[in-house]
Design a protein around this motif. Structure first.
Motif, PDB file in Angstrom:
ATOM      1  N   VAL A 225      24.723  81.219 -54.761  1.00 34.93           N
ATOM      2  CA  VAL A 225      25.386  82.237 -55.564  1.00 34.93           C
ATOM      3  C   VAL A 225      26.748  82.464 -54.922  1.00 34.93           C
ATOM      4  O   VAL A 225      26.919  82.282 -53.710  1.00 34.93           O
ATOM      5  CB  VAL A 225      24.613  83.571 -55.674  1.00 34.93           C
TER       6      VAL A 225
ATOM      7  N   HIS B  26      27.390  90.592 -61.784  1.00 33.77           N
ATOM      8  CA  HIS B  26      26.494  89.433 -61.677  1.00 33.77           C
ATOM      9  C   HIS B  26      27.199  88.366 -60.849  1.00 33.77           C
ATOM     10  O   HIS B  26      28.318  87.987 -61.159  1.00 33.77           O
ATOM     11  CB  HIS B  26      26.198  88.908 -63.086  1.00 33.77           C
TER      12      HIS B  26
ATOM     13  N   SER C 189      25.647  81.640 -60.413  1.00 30.66           N
ATOM     14  CA  SER C 189      24.800  80.664 -59.726  1.00 30.66           C
ATOM     15  C   SER C 189      25.359  79.256 -59.871  1.00 30.66           C
ATOM     16  O   SER C 189      25.931  78.903 -60.907  1.00 30.66           O
ATOM     17  CB  SER C 189      23.383  80.688 -60.317  1.00 30.66           C
TER      18      SER C 189
ATOM     19  N   GLU D 182      26.256  77.875 -63.873  1.00 35.60           N
ATOM     20  CA  GLU D 182      25.590  78.488 -65.007  1.00 35.60           C
ATOM     21  C   GLU D 182      26.467  78.470 -66.257  1.00 35.60           C
ATOM     22  O   GLU D 182      25.960  78.642 -67.359  1.00 35.60           O
ATOM     23  CB  GLU D 182      25.184  79.916 -64.679  1.00 35.60           C
TER      24      GLU D 182
ATOM     25  N   GLU E 174      13.031  79.857 -62.077  1.00 32.80           N
ATOM     26  CA  GLU E 174      14.297  80.271 -61.465  1.00 32.80           C
ATOM     27  C   GLU E 174      15.468  79.479 -62.049  1.00 32.80           C
ATOM     28  O   GLU E 174      16.535  80.042 -62.322  1.00 32.80           O
ATOM     29  CB  GLU E 174      14.246  80.098 -59.949  1.00 32.80           C
TER      30      GLU E 174
ATOM     31  N   ARG F 164      18.391  81.292 -64.201  1.00 35.75           N
ATOM     32  CA  ARG F 164      19.751  81.285 -63.648  1.00 35.75           C
ATOM     33  C   ARG F 164      20.730  80.407 -64.430  1.00 35.75           C
ATOM     34  O   ARG F 164      21.930  80.684 -64.451  1.00 35.75           O
ATOM     35  CB  ARG F 164      19.723  80.790 -62.206  1.00 35.75           C
ATOM     36  N   PHE F 165      20.246  79.335 -65.047  1.00 36.10           N
ATOM     37  CA  PHE F 165      21.155  78.327 -65.578  1.00 36.10           C
ATOM     38  C   PHE F 165      21.056  78.071 -67.082  1.00 36.10           C
ATOM     39  O   PHE F 165      21.882  77.346 -67.610  1.00 36.10           O
ATOM     40  CB  PHE F 165      20.958  77.003 -64.836  1.00 36.10           C
TER      41      PHE F 165
ATOM     42  N   ARG G  60      20.546  86.639 -68.075  1.00 34.55           N
ATOM     43  CA  ARG G  60      20.446  86.983 -66.654  1.00 34.55           C
ATOM     44  C   ARG G  60      19.240  87.866 -66.418  1.00 34.55           C
ATOM     45  O   ARG G  60      19.006  88.817 -67.139  1.00 34.55           O
ATOM     46  CB  ARG G  60      21.704  87.698 -66.223  1.00 34.55           C
TER      47      ARG G  60
ATOM     48  N   LYS H 209      15.840  88.669 -63.224  1.00 35.09           N
ATOM     49  CA  LYS H 209      15.076  88.306 -62.037  1.00 35.09           C
ATOM     50  C   LYS H 209      13.701  87.837 -62.477  1.00 35.09           C
ATOM     51  O   LYS H 209      13.022  88.529 -63.244  1.00 35.09           O
ATOM     52  CB  LYS H 209      14.941  89.509 -61.109  1.00 35.09           C
TER      53      LYS H 209
ATOM     54  N   SER I  17      10.890  87.897 -66.998  1.00 37.10           N
ATOM     55  CA  SER I  17      12.205  88.089 -66.399  1.00 37.10           C
ATOM     56  C   SER I  17      12.644  89.526 -66.662  1.00 37.10           C
ATOM     57  O   SER I  17      12.496  90.025 -67.782  1.00 37.10           O
ATOM     58  CB  SER I  17      13.197  87.102 -67.022  1.00 37.10           C
TER      59      SER I  17
END
Length: 188
Positions: A60, A70, A73, A85, A109, A113-114, A120, A122, A160
């Motif tokens: 990151v 943000h 990534s 990303e 993940e 992330r991508f 976006r 977690k 997420s």
């Protein structure tokens, strides 16, 4: 040589960083500077040691003086290709290069992330990470659980949480035969 800073997963400057780490961080830093028009001296590159997938390394990048909502990534693929990303096919490229032996958590993940449709957020691995979100999921008939494969490892399903918007999503991402990824995103 660029004047970026390589940080460890804890956010501290990497005193024992290897030449390989510095070379990878320099490549990531250069792409971030080009994409965001940041100065090298303002660019902080943090390697995400907890994410490992084959020979791919994940990072990151943040701005030293102007925090972003943000931190973008990046991934360094075998052959020294850096993807960000902002590349709509980044998730497919990463999974092609490093995803064949990765577990469902790594796939989740990478998608979170991508992939532009995942948004976006977690990746949640259990209800303890976001108690209120887990309660919200339960009310809609879902139980927060770790990422899991289905469909003969062509599909990964996960939860997420976007903490900025307090939105919880159930995401189902499927690799198509052509290598692209179809994402279904359900707001809970």
């Amino acid at each position: 040589m660029s004047a970026y800073m390589l940080a460890t997963g804890s956010g501290h400057a990497a005193e024992g960083a290897t030449a390989l780490d510095n070379d990878a961080a320099a490549k990531v830093s250069q792409l971030a500077q080009a994409e965001y028009r940041w100065q090298a001296s303002d660019t902080v590159v943090e390697r995400l040691d907890r994410l490992t997938a084959g020979n791919c390394a994940f990072f990151v990048v943040s701005h030293r003086r102007a925090p972003q909502s943000h931190d973008p990534s990046y991934a360094l693929l075998p052959g020294d290709e850096v993807v960000s990303e902002s590349d709509p096919s980044a998730a497919s490229k990463i999974l092609d290069a490093c995803g064949s032996q990765s577990d469902a958590g790594i796939w989740a993940e990478v998608i979170a992330r991508f992939h532009p449709q995942a948004g976006r957020g977690k990746v949640l691995y259990d209800a303890k990470e976001a108690r209120v979100a887990a309660e919200r999921a339960a009310k809609s008939g879902h139980r927060v659980s770790p990422p899991a494969f289905s469909n003969n490892r062509h599909t990964v399903e996960f939860f997420s949480m976007n903490f900025e918007t307090s939105k919880l999503y159930r995401i189902r991402a499927t690799r198509r035969d052509d290598g692209s990824i179809a994402v279904e995103k359900l707001s809970l």
